[in-house]
Structures are given as structure tokens and as C-alpha cells.
Design an enzyme around this catalytic site. Sequence first.
Site, mmCIF file in Angstrom:
data_model
loop_
_atom_site.group_PDB
_atom_site.id
_atom_site.type_symbol
_atom_site.label_atom_id
_atom_site.label_comp_id
_atom_site.label_asym_id
_atom_site.label_seq_id
_atom_site.Cartn_x
_atom_site.Cartn_y
_atom_site.Cartn_z
ATOM 1 N N GLY A 198 -0.185 -4.432 -3.352
ATOM 2 C CA GLY A 198 -1.000 -3.371 -3.328
ATOM 3 C C GLY A 198 -0.626 -1.962 -2.703
ATOM 4 N N SER A 199 -1.480 -1.141 -2.631
ATOM 5 C CA SER A 199 -1.081 0.186 -1.875
ATOM 6 C C SER A 199 -0.959 -0.812 -0.543
ATOM 7 C CB SER A 199 -2.062 1.014 -1.779
ATOM 8 O OG SER A 199 -3.495 0.636 -1.361
ATOM 9 N N GLU A 253 3.164 -7.026 -0.446
ATOM 10 C CA GLU A 253 4.249 -5.991 -0.952
ATOM 11 C C GLU A 253 3.709 -5.466 -1.096
ATOM 12 O OE1 GLU A 253 6.258 -4.580 -3.511
ATOM 13 O OE2 GLU A 253 5.299 -5.662 -4.615
ATOM 14 N N LEU A 254 4.565 -3.507 -0.998
ATOM 15 C CA LEU A 254 3.294 -2.360 -1.165
ATOM 16 C C LEU A 254 4.447 -1.459 -2.385
ATOM 17 C CD1 LEU A 254 2.347 -2.337 2.797
ATOM 18 C CD2 LEU A 254 1.234 -3.255 1.056
ATOM 19 N N CYS A 256 6.062 -1.408 -8.656
ATOM 20 C CA CYS A 256 6.571 -0.316 -7.197
ATOM 21 C C CYS A 256 8.172 -0.165 -7.583
ATOM 22 C CB CYS A 256 6.227 -1.471 -6.461
ATOM 23 S SG CYS A 256 4.728 -2.095 -6.487
ATOM 24 N N GLU A 277 4.368 7.684 -3.203
ATOM 25 C CA GLU A 277 4.442 6.870 -5.176
ATOM 26 C C GLU A 277 3.448 7.595 -6.108
ATOM 27 O OE1 GLU A 277 4.488 1.549 -6.504
ATOM 28 O OE2 GLU A 277 3.049 2.394 -4.782
#
Length: 481
Positions: A229-230, A249-250, A287, A381
Site C-alpha cells: 500500500g502507501s 511493498e510501498l 506501483c 507517486e
Amino acid sequence: MTSTHAFWLAGRQATGETSFDVTNSWDGRLVGKVSVPTEAQVEEAVAAAHAVRDEFAATPAHVRAAALDHVSKRLAELTEEIAQLISAENGKPIKWARGEVGRAVSVFRFAAEEARRFNGGEAQRLDTDAGGTGRLALTRRIPRGTVLGIAPFNFPLNLSAHKVAPAIAVGAPIILKPAPATPISSLVLGELLAETDLPAGSWSVLPVPNDRMPALVQDERLPVISFTGSGPVGYAIMDSVPRKHCTLELGGNGAAVVLGDWSSEQDLDWAATRIATFSNYQGGQSCISVQRVIADSAVYGRLLPKIVAAVEAQVTGDPSDSATDVGPLVSEDAAKRVESWVDEAVKAGAKLLTGGERDGATYAPTVLAEVPAGTTLACEEVFGPVLTVTEVTGEAEAFAAVNDSPYGLQAGVFTHDVQTAFRAHRALEVGGVIIGDVPSYRADQMPYGGAKQSGVGREGVAYAMDDYTYERVLVLTGLAL
């Protein structure tokens, strides 16, 4: 009347006292109602997982592998049905939803294969020194404990698979918390898991709202957290539980570098097509979507119009139509945020080359050039179908531009030179470097994760299995080696 989807509590279906609606961001229709677990039901699921952890870790490999194989096969059988569901709850074009199901099929198959060969043990002679005479060390990997898997909305099935499948493969119980916007795909995954012989309590799928997530994060019976996520949410989780094992996992703002030797018309057509496709696939909600193009001045003037033309050729519309390339974002609020970032960049002096328009939750595929460095779009992002193009001179300047970012997930480098490829691999501060293609390429068996603010740890089935376990050494004494 729309039926309410039950959740999965310790391997069985259950319903709570309340429910919430899942809607389609394209047309606003109701996709389904989802039951919300009560606090008592969440406690029951966590307690069951904690209680079964030793039994599950000792489950024979063939049992875990058979369960994983079963889920893989059933996903393949139900591809179209599940793809339609993903498209409905996510807004993802059906062509990409079908691809997501195919990837989840592979993830569970890879996990079944890895489960059969995992933990064979590594033997090490210790008689290299006199004190180790007659001694042999055997190292095996042991599950750290129950995994709390927190999945995002953009790949609701496949990124749930990347948490569930490795956990089952190593014999670690898992509590899966799907994203509130897209929980139904994960609940379907629960239906398939329920058809297996896995121990009761070894898995649950709990669609709890985000404001109840901190209690799960803090629970000491869940020592492993796998979050996608963020960045702000991910690092807040890690900071709140510094003694837990976290895989994050950003975000990213993926760069595609086009160097001067990638210069034939065929080269540039390929690069433009790939860039256009993967800056807009999933509505840019990936992402590793292409957010930045960094092009050498030797090819910039020829590449830019090709990119704009390829982006304008993307078909925007109804995600249920197989011809659609770009559907809506997950919500109108998400599209409004993207709109505000683009407007800010244009007001600051960026050149809008195409796109820049919003219709409800849909944002038109957009290309900008000369984006000022201080704008939000240049730094963060975007998570939308927006692409910036920058001209640089030479390899060193291009690589420096890639690294001029707080994120470092993956980068793509279009070059034919193998020496340049190795220099890129050494110089670029990212988790993966893709040569001859965009940063959006991911094979589900390879290590996947980032550097800097793009997270910690690695996904990819075998790598997640390592992440969910630790090494334990057994020393045997008095052996005739």
C-alpha cells in the site's frame, strides 16, 4: 435483492452484525454487500491461527502443496467469472483483470512447487576447527508465526495470492485483510481454500475496515506483517511495531530511461508503445506503472510525438468491454486527486501535451513535458494515468534523474549495450532494473521490492517464503564424518 457475502473465519464462512457496499466506480452500480466481522469474531480468528501454528508448521509438504495446486487449478477454471468480478469491484478493464487471474494461477502453482522442495536443510561440517570434530550442523527454516497479510485494491486477487500462497507453502497461518474497496476477490479465494484439507484455523479472510487495522497490527500473536500500500501507512505500521517482522511493498514513481543508442524507428516505436501501455494500464494504479520518461536528447525529439500518439491511441471507456485499455480509477476522489496534481503542474509551467481531463472517476491518459521539479507530480507517486517526459544529455544525467526521487521500486532502461545494462544495475537505486523494457515488468517468481521509501523486504514466492521464516540450526555431535 443483493445477497451479502460472508467472510471466512478460521476456514469456515461467517457473518457479522453489519455490512458495507462495494460499488463499481465506472457506473456506480452495486457489486455486492460484504459482511463485517465483529471484534469477537476477529479475536476468534486470531486465536485459532495462534493455536494451530505448531500443527500447521508440522503439516506434511504434500498436504500444503496439494492445497496450493488445488487453488491454482480452480482459479484457472474460474478465470472468466473471477475476472468479471475483479473488473466490477475494481474498475479494471476486463483484459487486465483476466491477466491478473492468470498471474494468481501461476503464484499458487509456484508456491506448490516451492512447498515440495522447501526446507530440505543445509548440512555444514563443523570439524574445520578441532573443537568441531565429529559435529555436523543442519540448518532448516522455521515459520516465524502467524502472518497478517494486508492487501491493496489495485490487484485484489494477485496481491492477496502473494501473501496467502507463500504462507501456506511454509506452514504459517495467515489472516488476510483485503482492501475495503475490493474485498470480494479475496473472499472468492477463501471459497477455494475451503475446498482443501488445510487445518482449521490456518487461514482467515477478514474484511475489517481500515480504522480497525491498528488493533490487528498491534496483536502480539501476529508477529509477521506483510503490507502492500502507501508509504505513509506502511511506515506507520512498521514504526508502531518495531519488534515485529514487516515486509512493506510501498509506492514508486517508475522511470523509463531511453538512451541514445535506442534510436531506430523500430526501437522508438517499441519504446513508445510500451510506455503508453504501461503508464495507463490499471488506470495507472500500479506501483511500477511508468510515471516518468527520461529520454536522451539524441532521441527525445523523435520519441516524444510517438509517445503522445501512442497514449492518444489508448481506448478509454467501459471496463467490461474487451476493447477498453483504460478504465476508471478506483473512486472519483482518486481521480480528483490526480486532476489536482496535474493542474498544479500546469499552473507551475508544465506543458500539457494530451489529456488532462476528468469525467467522474475516469481521468484521461495524460502526457506532460517540462514539469517543474518542485511540483507534487514530479516528486510523488501519482497512481493515475499520467506520464511526464524529461530530456537529458547522456547516461550519467539520465541515471541521476532516476535516482532523484525518494522512491526506488523498479526502473526500465532502453539500451542495446550490455555494459550499459550492468552500469544501470549498479547505479540505479531501485529494487529491479528492466533492460529493453518499461519498469512495469514483473514475473511473479522473481524477487520484487524496493529501495529507499519504496519499502523493505521482497515478495516473489520463494523470497516471501524466506521472509516468513527464520533459520534454526541443529548440531549433531559424535559423528564419524
